[in-house]
Motif scaffolding. Structure first.
Motif, PDB file in Angstrom:
ATOM      1  N   ASP A  79       9.059   5.424  11.623  1.00 41.40           N
ATOM      2  CA  ASP A  79      10.066   4.398  11.403  1.00 41.40           C
ATOM      3  C   ASP A  79       9.373   3.035  11.349  1.00 41.40           C
ATOM      4  N   LEU A  80       9.361   2.431  10.174  1.00 41.86           N
ATOM      5  CA  LEU A  80       8.641   1.170   9.993  1.00 41.86           C
ATOM      6  C   LEU A  80       9.243   0.035  10.809  1.00 41.86           C
ATOM      7  N   GLU A  81      10.548   0.108  11.086  1.00 47.34           N
ATOM      8  CA  GLU A  81      11.187  -0.952  11.848  1.00 47.34           C
ATOM      9  C   GLU A  81      10.719  -0.994  13.296  1.00 47.34           C
ATOM     10  N   LYS A  82      10.216   0.133  13.803  1.00 39.32           N
ATOM     11  CA  LYS A  82       9.813   0.207  15.198  1.00 39.32           C
ATOM     12  C   LYS A  82       8.335  -0.087  15.416  1.00 39.32           C
ATOM     13  N   LEU A  83       7.604  -0.395  14.342  1.00 38.26           N
ATOM     14  CA  LEU A  83       6.190  -0.722  14.488  1.00 38.26           C
ATOM     15  C   LEU A  83       6.042  -2.082  15.145  1.00 38.26           C
ATOM     16  N   ASP A  84       5.212  -2.154  16.188  1.00 36.30           N
ATOM     17  CA  ASP A  84       4.972  -3.447  16.832  1.00 36.30           C
ATOM     18  C   ASP A  84       3.770  -4.128  16.185  1.00 36.30           C
ATOM     19  N   GLY A  85       3.434  -5.303  16.675  1.00 41.51           N
ATOM     20  CA  GLY A  85       2.360  -6.087  16.077  1.00 41.51           C
ATOM     21  C   GLY A  85       1.006  -5.419  16.168  1.00 41.51           C
ATOM     22  N   GLN A  86       0.749  -4.631  17.219  1.00 43.51           N
ATOM     23  CA  GLN A  86      -0.547  -3.994  17.377  1.00 43.51           C
ATOM     24  C   GLN A  86      -0.726  -2.830  16.411  1.00 43.51           C
ATOM     25  N   GLU A  87       0.372  -2.172  16.035  1.00 44.67           N
ATOM     26  CA  GLU A  87       0.275  -1.028  15.144  1.00 44.67           C
ATOM     27  C   GLU A  87       0.185  -1.447  13.686  1.00 44.67           C
ATOM     28  N   LYS A  88       0.629  -2.670  13.374  1.00 41.92           N
ATOM     29  CA  LYS A  88       0.539  -3.158  12.006  1.00 41.92           C
ATOM     30  C   LYS A  88      -0.898  -3.566  11.694  1.00 41.92           C
ATOM     31  N   ASN A  89      -1.284  -3.418  10.439  1.00 38.65           N
ATOM     32  CA  ASN A  89      -2.628  -3.801  10.034  1.00 38.65           C
ATOM     33  C   ASN A  89      -2.796  -5.315  10.105  1.00 38.65           C
ATOM     34  N   GLN A  90      -3.925  -5.744  10.653  1.00 43.21           N
ATOM     35  CA  GLN A  90      -4.252  -7.150  10.763  1.00 43.21           C
ATOM     36  C   GLN A  90      -5.408  -7.471   9.821  1.00 43.21           C
ATOM     37  N   ARG A  91      -5.596  -8.749   9.539  1.00 41.06           N
ATOM     38  CA  ARG A  91      -6.670  -9.179   8.653  1.00 41.06           C
ATOM     39  C   ARG A  91      -7.816  -9.783   9.465  1.00 41.06           C
ATOM     40  N   LEU A  92      -9.028  -9.575   8.946  1.00 35.38           N
ATOM     41  CA  LEU A  92     -10.224 -10.155   9.529  1.00 35.38           C
ATOM     42  C   LEU A  92     -10.610 -11.370   8.696  1.00 35.38           C
ATOM     43  N   ALA A  93     -10.552 -12.546   9.273  1.00 37.37           N
ATOM     44  CA  ALA A  93     -10.922 -13.761   8.559  1.00 37.37           C
ATOM     45  C   ALA A  93     -12.439 -13.863   8.494  1.00 37.37           C
ATOM     46  N   THR A  94     -12.985 -13.985   7.294  1.00 39.89           N
ATOM     47  CA  THR A  94     -14.427 -14.106   7.127  1.00 39.89           C
ATOM     48  C   THR A  94     -14.904 -15.544   7.263  1.00 39.89           C
ATOM     49  N   ASN A  95     -13.965 -16.510   7.291  1.00 36.90           N
ATOM     50  CA  ASN A  95     -14.279 -17.943   7.320  1.00 36.90           C
ATOM     51  C   ASN A  95     -15.036 -18.388   6.078  1.00 36.90           C
ATOM     52  N   ILE A  96     -15.109 -17.524   5.084  1.00 32.54           N
ATOM     53  CA  ILE A  96     -15.598 -17.900   3.755  1.00 32.54           C
ATOM     54  C   ILE A  96     -14.348 -18.067   2.895  1.00 32.54           C
ATOM     55  N   GLN A  97     -13.913 -19.297   2.703  1.00 32.73           N
ATOM     56  CA  GLN A  97     -12.615 -19.560   2.101  1.00 32.73           C
ATOM     57  C   GLN A  97     -12.474 -18.937   0.728  1.00 32.73           C
ATOM     58  N   GLU A  98     -13.534 -18.972  -0.067  1.00 34.77           N
ATOM     59  CA  GLU A  98     -13.456 -18.399  -1.414  1.00 34.77           C
ATOM     60  C   GLU A  98     -13.239 -16.888  -1.350  1.00 34.77           C
ATOM     61  N   LEU A  99     -13.912 -16.221  -0.433  1.00 37.52           N
ATOM     62  CA  LEU A  99     -13.752 -14.776  -0.279  1.00 37.52           C
ATOM     63  C   LEU A  99     -12.382 -14.431   0.282  1.00 37.52           C
ATOM     64  N   ASP A 100     -11.941 -15.171   1.294  1.00 34.08           N
ATOM     65  CA  ASP A 100     -10.627 -14.910   1.878  1.00 34.08           C
ATOM     66  C   ASP A 100      -9.509 -15.118   0.865  1.00 34.08           C
ATOM     67  N   ARG A 101      -9.661 -16.104  -0.019  1.00 35.55           N
ATOM     68  CA  ARG A 101      -8.645 -16.356  -1.040  1.00 35.55           C
ATOM     69  C   ARG A 101      -8.534 -15.164  -1.992  1.00 35.55           C
ATOM     70  N   VAL A 102      -9.658 -14.627  -2.426  1.00 36.13           N
ATOM     71  CA  VAL A 102      -9.640 -13.503  -3.361  1.00 36.13           C
ATOM     72  C   VAL A 102      -9.063 -12.258  -2.692  1.00 36.13           C
TER      73      VAL A 102
ATOM     74  N   GLY B 186      -6.841 -12.199  -0.424  1.00 41.10           N
ATOM     75  CA  GLY B 186      -5.443 -12.385  -0.056  1.00 41.10           C
ATOM     76  C   GLY B 186      -5.244 -12.850   1.361  1.00 41.10           C
ATOM     77  N   GLY B 187      -6.282 -13.452   1.970  1.00 40.32           N
ATOM     78  CA  GLY B 187      -6.149 -13.953   3.332  1.00 40.32           C
ATOM     79  C   GLY B 187      -7.148 -13.374   4.301  1.00 40.32           C
ATOM     80  N   GLY B 188      -8.054 -12.542   3.839  1.00 35.90           N
ATOM     81  CA  GLY B 188      -9.046 -11.927   4.708  1.00 35.90           C
ATOM     82  C   GLY B 188      -9.142 -10.436   4.454  1.00 35.90           C
ATOM     83  N   ILE B 189     -10.046  -9.783   5.172  1.00 40.24           N
ATOM     84  CA  ILE B 189     -10.253  -8.340   5.034  1.00 40.24           C
ATOM     85  C   ILE B 189      -9.182  -7.605   5.831  1.00 40.24           C
ATOM     86  N   MET B 190      -8.443  -6.748   5.157  1.00 36.79           N
ATOM     87  CA  MET B 190      -7.412  -5.963   5.827  1.00 36.79           C
ATOM     88  C   MET B 190      -8.049  -4.846   6.640  1.00 36.79           C
TER      89      MET B 190
END
Length: 466
Positions: A57-80, A82-86
């Motif tokens: 049930d997707l509605e019951k997924l909490d923040g820890q179970e959802k995929n998060q992004r890893l910010a590379t701090n390389i703005q050009e790479l993060d932009r391509v 979509g906000g970082g490495i999923m």
């Protein structure tokens, strides 16, 4: 009773089956690999009971179970990306030899390694060679673990044991799976290894970057099905004139494919180009046949220069040449200028160039192309502080362009004073003082840029000759 015994021909290299024999396998291309086999297609009488899969049930997924992004701090790479490495994604990075794929992933590993552990698996270079590159790039190898292994099962076992934040495979062409026949680099090994890494990424929620080689025709070595397996496909390209590197995504399940990143290769690695508009225009040069416009790459605007050279035809048939612009579109615009604006280009050679080596297909560049051609023909230079935007129709009318607000803000940031825009984009409205009127575009007031609104290409010629 129907006969359940059938003769098939199986490829010894890729196990593909065919009803008839042929000298070459249609799947892997191997010659003389088909062997005849007899298959009994009788099924068992008893039914096989399969338990149903567990649904989530997707509605019951909490923040820890959802995929998060890893910010590379390389703005050009993060932009391509979509906000970082999923997290849990499988990324394929391709490019020509020596273009900087290993440099880019090394700088990415340096950033990710500050907050997590990174595994760098390479079958092409030794640990000493990798360490030498890291030292040259200033990469801190504290949380980066090197794995000199080409067996996919051993790499995946190490991933499950160490649970790293990011895994880099350099390159997928050197990896082989023990469960698949054939040597590393063939079609089945590349596809099978990629599937194994995809399962490892999804099961353990670990991001994995695969580096892929490019063949002579410009595609990734191996089948195109490899691009269907991964989540994101990135290409690192070279901008020919200035040596800049352009990173673009041809597939991205977690973001847009319209974004690009621009880098400059230096001795210390990639340097981000945060203001690409300054690359493709020369603000201090004024000459005829030059017009400045603005294009959009995803959500990112940057200014480019269009140059045209119009000269008397020496031979009977006038030449049309274009670099970075569609030649058929140039032919259409020349016909419109001749018919609708009264410019005699029937006996003139027209040569068009988009500076910086870019290849542009955006219709919003039409009016700038017409302005550059007219400027060269009439020997009337255009101001370097004038922005020209608009699409030109066959009737000579100037049509609207998308995301005009972002384009004008970019021009305003670089000090542009004037803009030639389609009249349909200009909406005069009353201001607070009685009788005063301000020009607006899309509801935003133009404060620093003076607007010249035109309805057709004939109005453009009047501005040039005024």
């Amino acid at each position: 009773m129907s006969n359940k015994v059938q003769t098939v021909y199986t490829c010894s290299a890729c196990d593909a089956q065919f009803p008839k024999w042929s000298g070459r396998c249609l799947e892997c291309g191997g010659w003389g690999t088909l062997q005849m086999q007899t298959v009994d297609q009788k099924t068992a009488d008893k039914m096989v009971t399969i338990s149903p899969a567990e649904v989530i049930d997707l509605e019951k997924l909490d923040g820890q179970e959802k995929n998060q992004r890893l910010a590379t701090n390389i703005q050009e790479l993060d932009r391509v990306l979509g906000g970082g490495i999923m997290c849990g994604s499988l990324i394929l990075l391709g490019g020509e030899p020596g273009i900087g794929k290993s440099t880019l992933v090394a700088q990415t590993a340096d950033t990710i390694g500050k907050n997590g552990q990174v595994i760098y698996a390479s079958g092409e270079e030794s640990a000493g060679q990798i360490k030498t590159r890291f030292d040259r790039l200033g990469v801190k190898a504290g949380n980066i673990k090197f794995l000199n292994e080409t067996n996919a099962e051993k790499i995946i076992a190490t991933i499950k044991k160490l649970k790293p934040t990011l895994v880099i495979i350099d390159s997928i062409q050197t990896i082989y799976s023990s469960a698949i026949a054939g040597e590393a680099g063939n079609i089945n090994q590349i596809r099978g290894s990629a599937v194994n890494f995809l399962e490892a990424a999804k099961t353990n929620n670990i991001a994995i970057i695969l580096i892929g080689h490019i063949t002579k025709d410009g595609s990734l070595a191996g089948p195109k099905s490899l691009e269907h397996i991964v989540d994101t496909v990135l290409y690192l390209e070279t901008e020919t004139n200035h040596g800049y590197r352009i990173l673009r995504a041809t597939k991205n399940r977690f973001g847009s494919i319209n974004e690009i990143g621009i880098f400059e290769m230096t001795g210390a690695g990639f340097k981000e180009i945060t203001d690409p508009s300054t690359i493709f225009i020369e603000p201090n040069q004024t000459f005829t046949g030059s017009a400045i416009s603005c294009i959009m790459e995803g959500t990112r605007p940057f200014l480019i220069e269009v140059q045209a050279l119009v000269s008397k035809t020496v031979f009977g048939y006038p030449q049309r040449k274009a670099s970075g612009f569609d030649l058929n579109r140039l032919q259409v615009l020349i016909a419109v200028l001749t018919k609708r604006a009264g410019l005699n280009l029937n006996n003139q050679d027209v040569i068009l160039n988009v500076t910086g080596g870019l290849k542009i297909s955006e219709p919003g560049l039409d009016l700038a192309v017409c302005a550059a051609i007219a400027s060269s023909l009439l020997n009337q230079p255009l101001s370097r502080q004038t922005l020209i935007l608009g699409e030109v129709g066959l009737g000579g009318e100037v049509r609207n362009v998308a995301k005009l607000e972002a384009r004008l803000k970019e021009a305003e940031k670089l000090g542009f004073k004037k803009a030639v825009l389609p009249a349909a984009e200009i909406h005069p409205v009353k201001s607070g003082s009685a009788g005063a009127r301000d020009e607006q575009f899309n509801g935003v007031k133009t404060q620093k840029i003076k607007i010249f609104s035109i309805n057709n290409v004939a109005d453009l010629i009047k501005i040039l000759t005024a």
